[in-house]
Design a protein around this motif. Structure first.
Motif, PDB file in Angstrom:
ATOM      1  N   ARG A 157      10.062  -2.249  -0.221  1.00  0.00           N
ATOM      2  CA  ARG A 157       8.881  -1.383  -0.336  1.00  0.00           C
ATOM      3  C   ARG A 157       9.081  -0.355  -1.450  1.00  0.00           C
ATOM      4  O   ARG A 157       8.171  -0.110  -2.247  1.00  0.00           O
ATOM      5  CB  ARG A 157       8.580  -0.679   0.992  1.00  0.00           C
ATOM      6  CG  ARG A 157       8.068  -1.608   2.063  1.00  0.00           C
ATOM      7  CD  ARG A 157       7.552  -0.847   3.274  1.00  0.00           C
ATOM      8  NE  ARG A 157       8.565  -0.032   3.936  1.00  0.00           N
ATOM      9  CZ  ARG A 157       9.386  -0.458   4.893  1.00  0.00           C
ATOM     10  NH1 ARG A 157       9.350  -1.732   5.286  1.00  0.00           N
ATOM     11  NH2 ARG A 157      10.245   0.367   5.449  1.00  0.00           N
TER      12      ARG A 157
ATOM     13  N   LYS B  93       6.808  -0.103  -4.797  1.00  0.00           N
ATOM     14  CA  LYS B  93       6.079   1.127  -5.141  1.00  0.00           C
ATOM     15  C   LYS B  93       6.507   1.687  -6.495  1.00  0.00           C
ATOM     16  O   LYS B  93       5.698   2.281  -7.202  1.00  0.00           O
ATOM     17  CB  LYS B  93       6.274   2.177  -4.049  1.00  0.00           C
ATOM     18  CG  LYS B  93       5.524   1.869  -2.777  1.00  0.00           C
ATOM     19  CD  LYS B  93       5.514   3.081  -1.882  1.00  0.00           C
ATOM     20  CE  LYS B  93       6.061   2.788  -0.530  1.00  0.00           C
ATOM     21  NZ  LYS B  93       6.024   3.958   0.361  1.00  0.00           N
TER      22      LYS B  93
ATOM     23  N   GLU C 229       5.035  -2.034  -9.314  1.00  0.00           N
ATOM     24  CA  GLU C 229       4.371  -3.143  -8.629  1.00  0.00           C
ATOM     25  C   GLU C 229       4.391  -4.433  -9.436  1.00  0.00           C
ATOM     26  O   GLU C 229       4.729  -5.494  -8.915  1.00  0.00           O
ATOM     27  CB  GLU C 229       2.932  -2.758  -8.252  1.00  0.00           C
ATOM     28  CG  GLU C 229       2.865  -1.679  -7.203  1.00  0.00           C
ATOM     29  CD  GLU C 229       1.452  -1.390  -6.734  1.00  0.00           C
ATOM     30  OE1 GLU C 229       0.499  -2.094  -7.171  1.00  0.00           O
ATOM     31  OE2 GLU C 229       1.286  -0.459  -5.923  1.00  0.00           O
TER      32      GLU C 229
ATOM     33  N   ARG D 174      -5.715  -4.548  -4.763  1.00  0.00           N
ATOM     34  CA  ARG D 174      -5.877  -4.357  -3.316  1.00  0.00           C
ATOM     35  C   ARG D 174      -7.235  -4.909  -2.877  1.00  0.00           C
ATOM     36  O   ARG D 174      -7.960  -4.312  -2.107  1.00  0.00           O
ATOM     37  CB  ARG D 174      -5.734  -2.903  -2.888  1.00  0.00           C
ATOM     38  CG  ARG D 174      -4.404  -2.253  -3.226  1.00  0.00           C
ATOM     39  CD  ARG D 174      -3.196  -3.031  -2.704  1.00  0.00           C
ATOM     40  NE  ARG D 174      -2.001  -2.229  -2.724  1.00  0.00           N
ATOM     41  CZ  ARG D 174      -1.158  -2.133  -3.758  1.00  0.00           C
ATOM     42  NH1 ARG D 174      -1.397  -2.839  -4.876  1.00  0.00           N
ATOM     43  NH2 ARG D 174      -0.096  -1.366  -3.692  1.00  0.00           N
TER      44      ARG D 174
ATOM     45  N   ALA E 299      -0.807  -3.363   3.321  1.00  0.00           N
ATOM     46  CA  ALA E 299      -1.625  -2.212   3.720  1.00  0.00           C
ATOM     47  C   ALA E 299      -0.754  -1.113   4.314  1.00  0.00           C
ATOM     48  O   ALA E 299      -0.930   0.067   3.998  1.00  0.00           O
ATOM     49  CB  ALA E 299      -2.701  -2.653   4.709  1.00  0.00           C
TER      50      ALA E 299
ATOM     51  N   THR F  11       2.337  -0.581   3.695  1.00  0.00           N
ATOM     52  CA  THR F  11       3.096  -0.001   2.585  1.00  0.00           C
ATOM     53  C   THR F  11       2.263   1.057   1.877  1.00  0.00           C
ATOM     54  O   THR F  11       2.791   2.065   1.405  1.00  0.00           O
ATOM     55  CB  THR F  11       3.527  -1.115   1.599  1.00  0.00           C
ATOM     56  OG1 THR F  11       4.373  -2.031   2.306  1.00  0.00           O
ATOM     57  CG2 THR F  11       4.260  -0.560   0.394  1.00  0.00           C
ATOM     58  N   ASP F  12       0.956   0.843   1.842  1.00  0.00           N
ATOM     59  CA  ASP F  12       0.039   1.816   1.242  1.00  0.00           C
ATOM     60  C   ASP F  12      -0.332   2.945   2.199  1.00  0.00           C
ATOM     61  O   ASP F  12      -1.128   3.815   1.851  1.00  0.00           O
ATOM     62  CB  ASP F  12      -1.251   1.112   0.796  1.00  0.00           C
ATOM     63  CG  ASP F  12      -1.056   0.243  -0.435  1.00  0.00           C
ATOM     64  OD1 ASP F  12      -0.014   0.364  -1.120  1.00  0.00           O
ATOM     65  OD2 ASP F  12      -1.960  -0.568  -0.724  1.00  0.00           O
TER      66      ASP F  12
END
Length: 129
Positions: free
Chosen positions: A38, A42, A45, A65, A84, A86-87
């Motif tokens: 992750r 981040k 990407e 996304r 999602a 991760t966001d």
């Protein structure tokens, strides 16, 4: 070749063909279960996605996304939910985004029993006007 369920509006059934199509997309999503992955994603990407031989369309859907497009390109909703998360999105927030509804409206709809069946069983029920 099409299946009977291809006529269900707004639905991408995750069948064997879609599973094969989305294998690398889903493996990317599942890689996000690991904290280090992750963090790497981040941080950059595009570079992280180079690890997975996805199609250009899949890659673009991830970067944008475009949740529904990911499903149409073979993504499994339970795997894409890892992205999602991760966001920082909850599954309920993700579902609201995918339906184009405000979170509160989505939540209220689900508490009332979900979408009405009328007009949602077959694309042939939709008007062309």
């Amino acid at each position: 070749m099409t299946a009977d369920y291809d006529d269900i509006p707004g639905t991408h059934v995750f069948d064997a063909a879609r599973s094969r199509q989305g294998y690398h997309l889903n493996m990317f999503c599942m890689s996000l279960r690991v904290a280090g992955n992750r963090e790497a994603f981040k941080a950059d990407e595009a570079s992280y996605l180079d690890r997975f031989p996805m199609s250009g369309e899949q890659r673009q859907a991830v970067l944008a996304r475009d949740w529904n497009r990911m499903l149409g390109l073979g993504g499994n909703v339970y795997y894409t939910a890892k992205l999602a998360a991760t966001d920082g999105l909850t599954f309920q927030e993700l579902a609201a985004l995918m339906t184009g509804m405000a979170l509160e409206d989505y939540r209220d709809m689900m508490l009332r029993g979900g979408r009405p069946i009328a007009g949602n069983r077959s694309k042939s029920e939709w008007s062309n006007g």
